[in-house]
Enzyme design. Structure first.
Site, short mmCIF file in Angstrom:
data_model
loop_
_atom_site.label_atom_id
_atom_site.label_comp_id
_atom_site.label_asym_id
_atom_site.label_seq_id
_atom_site.Cartn_x
_atom_site.Cartn_y
_atom_site.Cartn_z
N ARG A 1 -12.30 6.67 -1.79
CA ARG A 1 -11.02 5.66 -1.24
C ARG A 1 -11.62 4.42 -1.95
NH1 ARG A 1 -7.43 7.19 1.96
NH2 ARG A 1 -6.79 5.34 2.37
N HIS B 1 -3.65 -5.58 2.04
CA HIS B 1 -3.23 -5.48 3.43
C HIS B 1 -3.62 -6.84 4.05
CE1 HIS B 1 -2.15 -1.38 4.22
NE2 HIS B 1 -3.23 -0.89 3.43
N CYS C 1 0.88 -1.25 0.04
CA CYS C 1 0.08 0.04 -0.01
C CYS C 1 0.75 1.44 0.05
CB CYS C 1 -1.07 -0.14 1.23
SG CYS C 1 -2.36 1.02 0.65
N1 GLN Z 1 -2.15 6.95 1.91
C1 GLN Z 1 -2.13 6.05 0.84
C2 GLN Z 1 -3.67 5.98 0.14
O1 GLN Z 1 -4.42 6.36 0.82
C3 GLN Z 1 -1.86 4.58 1.35
C4 GLN Z 1 -2.88 4.17 2.35
C5 GLN Z 1 -2.57 2.89 2.96
O2 GLN Z 1 -1.47 2.45 3.06
N2 GLN Z 1 -3.54 2.21 3.33
O3 GLN Z 1 -3.58 5.67 -1.05
#
Ligand code: GLN
Length: 238
Positions: A126, A189, A93
């Site tokens: 997101r 993740h 990520c």
């Molecule tokens: N900050 C990054 C995004 O939102 C990665 C987030 C994360 O590692 N979950 O794309």
């Protein structure tokens, strides 16, 4: 045989139990009588990449990525030499985004390591989902969870997998993650490796082959992990 794992910036890049990925690698080594050592590096530490066999870069919020980014220039050359010399890297990520040229956010550009030809732009909403991806390298799918604002474009590189369920790199091209030499970057993740022992073993195998020219990984009883994996695949894909 011994594997040395370098964990980069665990105090900053540690979202969603990325540390579980380290524990999984250690345990699967231990079960096979392979020695392992984990070295944690903080932001100002020097990193001797020549002594590492696997490097893990975990996930982080945009704010934490911005802090880490300030340090990347100092390690870029040694990290690039390690990658070009087939060093094994698993980047998740936020860590995955940092492998590329940049991550553009409304608050500004986070410059990456440019180790792999890819770039990321923040979008909305997101991309949050369970995820299932397939890759012919693996006998069964890779499962997990994704939560990212970034949309990643990997240019001519190979993806880590084809998306069967979920969003993947950008929600558009059905690709997830990237594979470049012995580098895997992924949005999965969860943590990734305990749920996907076949991915863990790929990393261990490649690290041992690079170091010793061979890797005899004794099979382990993964029946519970396979069952859990199958449950997720049945729930979301079939
Ligand atoms: N900050 C990054 C995004 O939102 C990665 C987030 C994360 O590692 N979950 O794309």
């Amino acid at each position: 045989m011994k594997i040395t794992i370098g964990h980069l910036y665990p105090d900053l890049l540690n979202l969603y139990g990325d540390r579980g990925n380290i524990q999984c690698m250690k345990k699967r080594c231990e079960w096979r009588g392979i020695e392992s050592e984990v070295r944690e590096f903080q932001l100002t530490d020097d990193i001797d990449f020549g002594s590492l066999d696997i490097v893990l870069l975990g996930g982080g919020s945009d704010r934490e990525q911005m802090i880490v980014c300030s340090r990347l220039k100092a390690i870029q050359k040694d990290f690039r030499d390690y990658v070009e010399d087939n060093g094994v890297v698993i980047a998740v990520c936020g860590g995955y985004q940092l492998l590329g040229h940049y991550y553009d956010t409304p608050e500004g550009r986070i410059e990456g390591l440019s180790l792999v030809d890819l770039c990321t732009e923040q979008g909305s909403p997101r991309l949050i989902s369970n995820i299932v991806v397939e890759n012919d390298l693996f006998e069964y799918p890779v499962v997990g969870f994704e939560n990212h604002g970034g949309r990643t474009y990997i240019n001519e590189n190979k993806p880590f997998g084809r998306v069967s369920f979920g969003f993947g790199n950008n929600g558009g091209d059905r690709q997830e993650g990237v594979m470049y030499k012995n580098v895997i970057g992924t949005y999965i993740h969860g943590p990734l490796l305990p749920k996907n022992p076949h991915v863990c073993d790929l990393l261990l195998r490649r690290a041992l082959e690079r170091k010793y020219g061979r890797a005899d990984l004794a099979p382990l009883d993964d029946s519970q992990e396979r069952e859990a994996n199958q449950y997720i695949v049945n729930r979301f894909v079939k």
